[in-house]
Scaffold this motif. Structure first.
Motif, PDB file in Angstrom:
ATOM      1  N   ASN A   1       1.069   3.604 -12.664  1.00 45.98           N
ATOM      2  CA  ASN A   1       0.549   2.306 -13.083  1.00 45.98           C
ATOM      3  C   ASN A   1       1.185   1.228 -12.225  1.00 45.98           C
ATOM      4  OD1 ASN A   1      -1.200   2.990 -15.345  1.00 45.98           O
ATOM      5  ND2 ASN A   1       0.690   3.653 -16.346  1.00 45.98           N
ATOM      6  N   PRO A   2       0.801   1.159 -10.955  1.00 48.15           N
ATOM      7  CA  PRO A   2       1.483   0.207 -10.071  1.00 48.15           C
ATOM      8  C   PRO A   2       1.266  -1.244 -10.499  1.00 48.15           C
ATOM      9  CG  PRO A   2      -0.454   1.120  -8.994  1.00 48.15           C
ATOM     10  CD  PRO A   2      -0.282   1.881 -10.280  1.00 48.15           C
ATOM     11  N   THR A   3       2.301  -2.041 -10.271  1.00 47.53           N
ATOM     12  CA  THR A   3       2.188  -3.473 -10.580  1.00 47.53           C
ATOM     13  C   THR A   3       1.638  -4.219  -9.364  1.00 47.53           C
ATOM     14  OG1 THR A   3       4.401  -3.994  -9.751  1.00 47.53           O
ATOM     15  CG2 THR A   3       4.259  -3.277 -12.042  1.00 47.53           C
ATOM     16  N   ASN A   4       1.579  -3.500  -8.216  1.00 50.58           N
ATOM     17  CA  ASN A   4       1.130  -4.098  -6.948  1.00 50.58           C
ATOM     18  C   ASN A   4       2.065  -5.218  -6.494  1.00 50.58           C
ATOM     19  OD1 ASN A   4      -1.206  -2.380  -6.977  1.00 50.58           O
ATOM     20  ND2 ASN A   4      -2.037  -3.740  -8.531  1.00 50.58           N
ATOM     21  N   THR A   5       3.314  -5.095  -6.898  1.00 52.50           N
ATOM     22  CA  THR A   5       4.351  -6.030  -6.463  1.00 52.50           C
ATOM     23  C   THR A   5       5.538  -5.197  -5.976  1.00 52.50           C
ATOM     24  OG1 THR A   5       5.575  -6.139  -8.548  1.00 52.50           O
ATOM     25  CG2 THR A   5       3.682  -7.625  -8.318  1.00 52.50           C
ATOM     26  N   VAL A   6       6.570  -5.894  -5.572  1.00 49.77           N
ATOM     27  CA  VAL A   6       7.775  -5.225  -5.063  1.00 49.77           C
ATOM     28  C   VAL A   6       8.485  -4.425  -6.174  1.00 49.77           C
ATOM     29  CG1 VAL A   6       9.440  -7.098  -5.429  1.00 49.77           C
ATOM     30  CG2 VAL A   6       9.641  -5.633  -3.386  1.00 49.77           C
ATOM     31  N   LEU A   7       8.103  -4.649  -7.417  1.00 49.27           N
ATOM     32  CA  LEU A   7       8.698  -3.886  -8.529  1.00 49.27           C
ATOM     33  C   LEU A   7       8.242  -2.428  -8.521  1.00 49.27           C
ATOM     34  CD1 LEU A   7       8.386  -6.428 -11.502  1.00 49.27           C
ATOM     35  CD2 LEU A   7      10.354  -6.008 -10.018  1.00 49.27           C
ATOM     36  N   ASP A   8       7.316  -2.085  -7.638  1.00 52.33           N
ATOM     37  CA  ASP A   8       6.812  -0.707  -7.585  1.00 52.33           C
ATOM     38  C   ASP A   8       7.766   0.269  -6.917  1.00 52.33           C
ATOM     39  OD1 ASP A   8       4.629  -1.364  -9.037  1.00 52.33           O
ATOM     40  OD2 ASP A   8       3.273  -1.564  -7.339  1.00 52.33           O
ATOM     41  N   TYR A   9       8.918  -0.210  -6.438  1.00 53.67           N
ATOM     42  CA  TYR A   9       9.958   0.748  -6.051  1.00 53.67           C
ATOM     43  C   TYR A   9      11.256   0.331  -6.709  1.00 53.67           C
ATOM     44  CZ  TYR A   9      12.923  -1.587  -2.482  1.00 53.67           C
ATOM     45  OH  TYR A   9      13.825  -2.375  -1.829  1.00 53.67           O
ATOM     46  N   TYR A  10      12.064   1.338  -6.990  1.00 53.50           N
ATOM     47  CA  TYR A  10      13.340   1.100  -7.672  1.00 53.50           C
ATOM     48  C   TYR A  10      14.253   2.259  -7.318  1.00 53.50           C
ATOM     49  CZ  TYR A  10      10.486   3.971 -10.740  1.00 53.50           C
ATOM     50  OH  TYR A  10       9.629   4.930 -11.216  1.00 53.50           O
ATOM     51  N   TRP A  11      15.472   2.225  -7.817  1.00 53.03           N
ATOM     52  CA  TRP A  11      16.457   3.256  -7.482  1.00 53.03           C
ATOM     53  C   TRP A  11      16.879   4.021  -8.733  1.00 53.03           C
ATOM     54  CZ3 TRP A  11      17.043   4.030  -2.361  1.00 53.03           C
ATOM     55  CH2 TRP A  11      16.700   2.982  -1.516  1.00 53.03           C
ATOM     56  N   VAL A  12      17.214   5.300  -8.512  1.00 51.34           N
ATOM     57  CA  VAL A  12      17.787   6.106  -9.598  1.00 51.34           C
ATOM     58  C   VAL A  12      19.056   6.754  -9.044  1.00 51.34           C
ATOM     59  CG1 VAL A  12      15.543   6.552 -10.704  1.00 51.34           C
ATOM     60  CG2 VAL A  12      16.414   8.168  -9.002  1.00 51.34           C
ATOM     61  N   PRO A  13      20.017   7.074  -9.916  1.00 54.27           N
ATOM     62  CA  PRO A  13      21.254   7.697  -9.430  1.00 54.27           C
ATOM     63  C   PRO A  13      20.972   9.007  -8.708  1.00 54.27           C
ATOM     64  CG  PRO A  13      21.492   6.973 -11.713  1.00 54.27           C
ATOM     65  CD  PRO A  13      20.040   6.844 -11.365  1.00 54.27           C
TER      66      PRO A  13
ATOM     67  N   GLU B   1       0.850  -1.192   0.000  1.00 61.19           N
ATOM     68  CA  GLU B   1       0.000   0.000   0.000  1.00 61.19           C
ATOM     69  C   GLU B   1       0.891   1.249   0.000  1.00 61.19           C
ATOM     70  OE1 GLU B   1      -2.207   0.524   3.593  1.00 61.19           O
ATOM     71  OE2 GLU B   1      -3.364   2.189   2.779  1.00 61.19           O
ATOM     72  N   GLY B   2       1.977   1.182   0.781  1.00 64.22           N
ATOM     73  CA  GLY B   2       2.940   2.280   0.856  1.00 64.22           C
ATOM     74  C   GLY B   2       3.583   2.561  -0.497  1.00 64.22           C
ATOM     75  N   LEU B   3       3.976   1.509  -1.192  1.00 60.99           N
ATOM     76  CA  LEU B   3       4.626   1.679  -2.500  1.00 60.99           C
ATOM     77  C   LEU B   3       3.707   2.427  -3.464  1.00 60.99           C
ATOM     78  CD1 LEU B   3       6.404  -1.762  -3.122  1.00 60.99           C
ATOM     79  CD2 LEU B   3       7.285   0.280  -1.993  1.00 60.99           C
ATOM     80  N   ARG B   4       2.430   2.084  -3.437  1.00 64.42           N
ATOM     81  CA  ARG B   4       1.463   2.756  -4.323  1.00 64.42           C
ATOM     82  C   ARG B   4       1.328   4.233  -3.986  1.00 64.42           C
ATOM     83  NH1 ARG B   4      -1.277  -2.272  -3.958  1.00 64.42           N
ATOM     84  NH2 ARG B   4      -2.445  -1.572  -2.145  1.00 64.42           N
ATOM     85  N   LYS B   5       1.651   4.588  -2.724  1.00 62.22           N
ATOM     86  CA  LYS B   5       1.567   5.986  -2.289  1.00 62.22           C
ATOM     87  C   LYS B   5       2.917   6.689  -2.357  1.00 62.22           C
ATOM     88  CE  LYS B   5      -2.446   5.440   0.665  1.00 62.22           C
ATOM     89  NZ  LYS B   5      -2.967   5.450   2.028  1.00 62.22           N
ATOM     90  N   GLY B   6       3.937   5.991  -2.869  1.00 60.55           N
ATOM     91  CA  GLY B   6       5.254   6.601  -2.970  1.00 60.55           C
ATOM     92  C   GLY B   6       5.993   6.629  -1.646  1.00 60.55           C
ATOM     93  N   GLU B   7       5.770   5.603  -0.826  1.00 61.35           N
ATOM     94  CA  GLU B   7       6.423   5.529   0.490  1.00 61.35           C
ATOM     95  C   GLU B   7       7.101   4.182   0.666  1.00 61.35           C
ATOM     96  OE1 GLU B   7       3.256   5.869   3.316  1.00 61.35           O
ATOM     97  OE2 GLU B   7       2.920   8.000   2.911  1.00 61.35           O
ATOM     98  N   LEU B   8       8.263   4.229   1.299  1.00 62.07           N
ATOM     99  CA  LEU B   8       8.911   2.986   1.717  1.00 62.07           C
ATOM    100  C   LEU B   8       8.573   2.788   3.183  1.00 62.07           C
ATOM    101  CD1 LEU B   8      12.574   2.455   0.430  1.00 62.07           C
ATOM    102  CD2 LEU B   8      10.586   0.985   0.107  1.00 62.07           C
ATOM    103  N   ARG B   9       7.911   1.699   3.488  1.00 62.95           N
ATOM    104  CA  ARG B   9       7.523   1.415   4.866  1.00 62.95           C
ATOM    105  C   ARG B   9       8.305   0.214   5.371  1.00 62.95           C
ATOM    106  NH1 ARG B   9       0.929   1.804   4.268  1.00 62.95           N
ATOM    107  NH2 ARG B   9       0.827   4.005   3.686  1.00 62.95           N
ATOM    108  N   ALA B  10       8.845   0.379   6.567  1.00 61.64           N
ATOM    109  CA  ALA B  10       9.627  -0.690   7.189  1.00 61.64           C
ATOM    110  C   ALA B  10       8.913  -1.135   8.457  1.00 61.64           C
ATOM    111  CB  ALA B  10      11.016  -0.169   7.520  1.00 61.64           C
TER     112      ALA B  10
END
Ligand SMILES: [Zn+2]
Length: 185
Positions: A170-182, A64-73
């Motif tokens: 367009n979230p995939t609703n999987t862990v692929l919804d977060y990634y890294w950029v330089p 749910e966090g990923l879809r909102k642009g948040e990393l939740r731990a």
């Protein structure tokens, strides 16, 4: 004259009956099955597709966090527990004292450091990223694990600073919804 009319009507009725039968007949709507071999017995290919139903259970807030642009731990709330670091991938329960973990949202921007990386050229079945791509293990301050993800663009090196971004459109609703950029300037 009367006889002729009756005959005509009979003919029309018969014609109509045949037309109805033609229209309503059963049709094959599948795909023609391929024969793989005929000897010593016929073997056919019968493609199947399945839907794997999977629950995220107590880890649902992470997605749910990923879809909102948040990393939740998750973090252990037990004050007497020695494990007080944050966990991503999240753990529903503390690996040390088994207490149910609580959620903590990492403040944006989340800046991490590449611990190690590898280039994926031949991905396994089920990987839904185009290849080649850089799989990166990123150290995030305060986190116990060094979670794996991927670098959206650029070339990684060890110690490189990266920023977490999210697929919120367009979230995939999987862990692929977060990634890294330089993040280096
Ligand atoms: Zn604990």
């Amino acid at each position: 004259m009367v006889k002729k009319t009756i005959q005509k009507k009979k003919k029309a009725a018969t014609k109509k009956k045949i037309q109805t039968k033609t229209k309503d007949q059963i049709k094959f709507i599948g795909k023609v099955t391929k024969i793989r071999q005929k000897d010593p017995a016929e073997v056919i290919e019968w493609p199947r597709s399945i839907t794997h139903v999977h629950t995220y259970g107590l880890l649902s807030p992470f997605f749910e966090g990923l879809r909102k642009g948040e990393l939740r731990a998750t973090v252990c709330p037990n004050k007497s527990c020695l494990e007080n670091r944050l966990w991503i991938p999240p753990r529903a329960h503390c690996p040390d004292c088994h207490t149910e973990m609580v959620w903590k949202t990492l403040p944006n921007p989340v800046i991490g450091k590449i611990y190690t990386f590898t280039q994926v050229v031949y991905a396994g079945i089920g990987i839904e990223l185009s290849t080649p791509y850089w799989q990166v293990d990123v150290e995030i301050p305060g986190l116990a694990p060094v979670p794996k993800s991927y670098l959206l663009y650029g070339t990684p090196h060890i110690g490189m600073k990266v920023k977490a971004e999210f697929r919120t459109k367009n979230p995939t609703n999987t862990v692929l919804d977060y990634y890294w950029v330089p993040y280096e300037k």
